[in-house]
Design an enzyme around this catalytic site. Structure first.
Site, short mmCIF file in Angstrom:
data_model
loop_
_atom_site.label_atom_id
_atom_site.label_comp_id
_atom_site.label_asym_id
_atom_site.label_seq_id
_atom_site.Cartn_x
_atom_site.Cartn_y
_atom_site.Cartn_z
N THR A 174 38.92 37.01 35.76
CA THR A 174 37.57 36.27 35.86
C THR A 174 37.16 36.96 37.00
O THR A 174 37.68 37.47 37.74
CB THR A 174 37.82 34.92 36.34
OG1 THR A 174 38.13 33.89 35.10
CG2 THR A 174 36.36 34.26 36.75
N PHE A 176 34.37 37.28 40.01
CA PHE A 176 33.92 36.29 41.04
C PHE A 176 32.78 37.19 41.78
O PHE A 176 33.08 38.33 42.11
CB PHE A 176 34.77 35.57 41.80
CG PHE A 176 35.67 34.85 41.36
CD1 PHE A 176 35.62 33.60 41.22
CD2 PHE A 176 36.96 35.39 40.65
CE1 PHE A 176 36.64 32.67 40.75
CE2 PHE A 176 37.85 34.35 39.96
CZ PHE A 176 37.64 33.04 40.06
#
Length: 280
Positions: A174, A176
């Site tokens: 992921t 960020f």
């Protein structure tokens, strides 16, 4: 000390990403229920920094967060790419034979689908947060319940890890974004390392308008790493284009922005920063 607003609770992947990005600094978490609250914390206090998930290699882009970023007026300070590894955990005095239900965020549950198929006896229940599921089970002493989240959460909430690495795809990352008030960005950013930018623009509804913009970026040797289009509400068949670019020469990058600006509408630079690291 940095004050960091995240969506989620201590032990969440947002928490881990924030600590990895500010790895040499002490931080204070401001835990929020929603991403809207994260941006509201920055609006109320310019000293607050936000950590916001924007993209997952399996689930794709978090489209709503693109809009929140653009509308908030914040700027991107940096990014961090975190390897997402899920663990299943339960109360310390329980084991597999005691479990009847598993709780987690729907995205995490989807990423562990093959594992869950191997345990059909477990009722799958969606919750608002990964680490939040572990926190609730721990605080309420919910017998028979398991949580899927980071192994770090087990340490925080006194849970027992039954199995690590239960995600189906091991290439699960992921990305960020670290965002802040534009007036604070210069104070916190290392300009000597800037080699990436996020921009957003719309285009006139003319033939070849997007290809002309892409050709200009190519001419200036600007590498486009992502293009995300979102419809403009209330304007049928018109779109906002969110573009990530990487460059070696900052001057050439700025020249490319000057060159594409007359061909676009409402071009906005959402942030210029150093390309983020990937961590396990």
């Amino acid at each position: 000390m940095k004050r960091i607003a995240i969506q989620g609770v201590p032990g969440s992947y947002h928490d881990i990403a924030a600590h990895r990005f500010f790895k040499e600094e002490e931080i204070e978490l401001i835990c929020c229920n929603t991403f809207e609250e994260v941006f509201e914390q920055i609006r109320k206090d310019s000293g607050v920094i936000g950590a916001v998930a924007i993209e997952n290699t399996i689930a794709g882009s978090l489209l709503h967060n693109y809009e929140l970023l653009r509308e908030s007026g914040t700027t991107i300070l940096g990014e961090h790419k975190l390897r997402i590894s899920h663990s299943i955990m339960c109360l310390p005095d329980e084991d597999w034979k005691d479990l009847t239900e598993v709780n987690s965020h729907p995205v995490a549950l989807a990423q562990c689908r093959e594992f869950l198929q191997q345990h059909p006896q477990l009722k799958v229940v969606e919750m608002d947060d990964t680490a939040g599921s572990a926190e609730i089970i721990s605080k309420k002493k919910l017998k028979g319940h398991a949580a899927i989240c980071s192994k770090y959460a087990a340490e925080l909430y006194g849970m027992k890890i039954l199995q690590e690495g239960i995600e189906t795809n091991k290439h699960n990352f992921t990305r960020f974004l670290i965002v802040c008030d534009p007036w604070k960005a210069d104070e916190w950013k290392d300009h000597s390392k800037v080699n990436k930018a996020n921009i957003v623009f719309s285009l006139p509804h003319n033939e070849g308008s997007l290809s002309k913009v892409l050709s200009i970026f190519s001419f200036y040797n600007i590498n486009l790493t992502k293009i995300q289009s979102l419809p403009i509400i209330g304007r049928e068949w018109e779109y906002l284009f969110y573009v990530d670019v990487i460059f070696n020469d900052y001057l050439r990058y700025r020249q490319s922005i000057d060159a594409v600006s007359p061909l676009t509408k409402a071009l906005k630079i959402l942030g210029e920063y150093a390309e983020g690291e990937s961590t396990l």
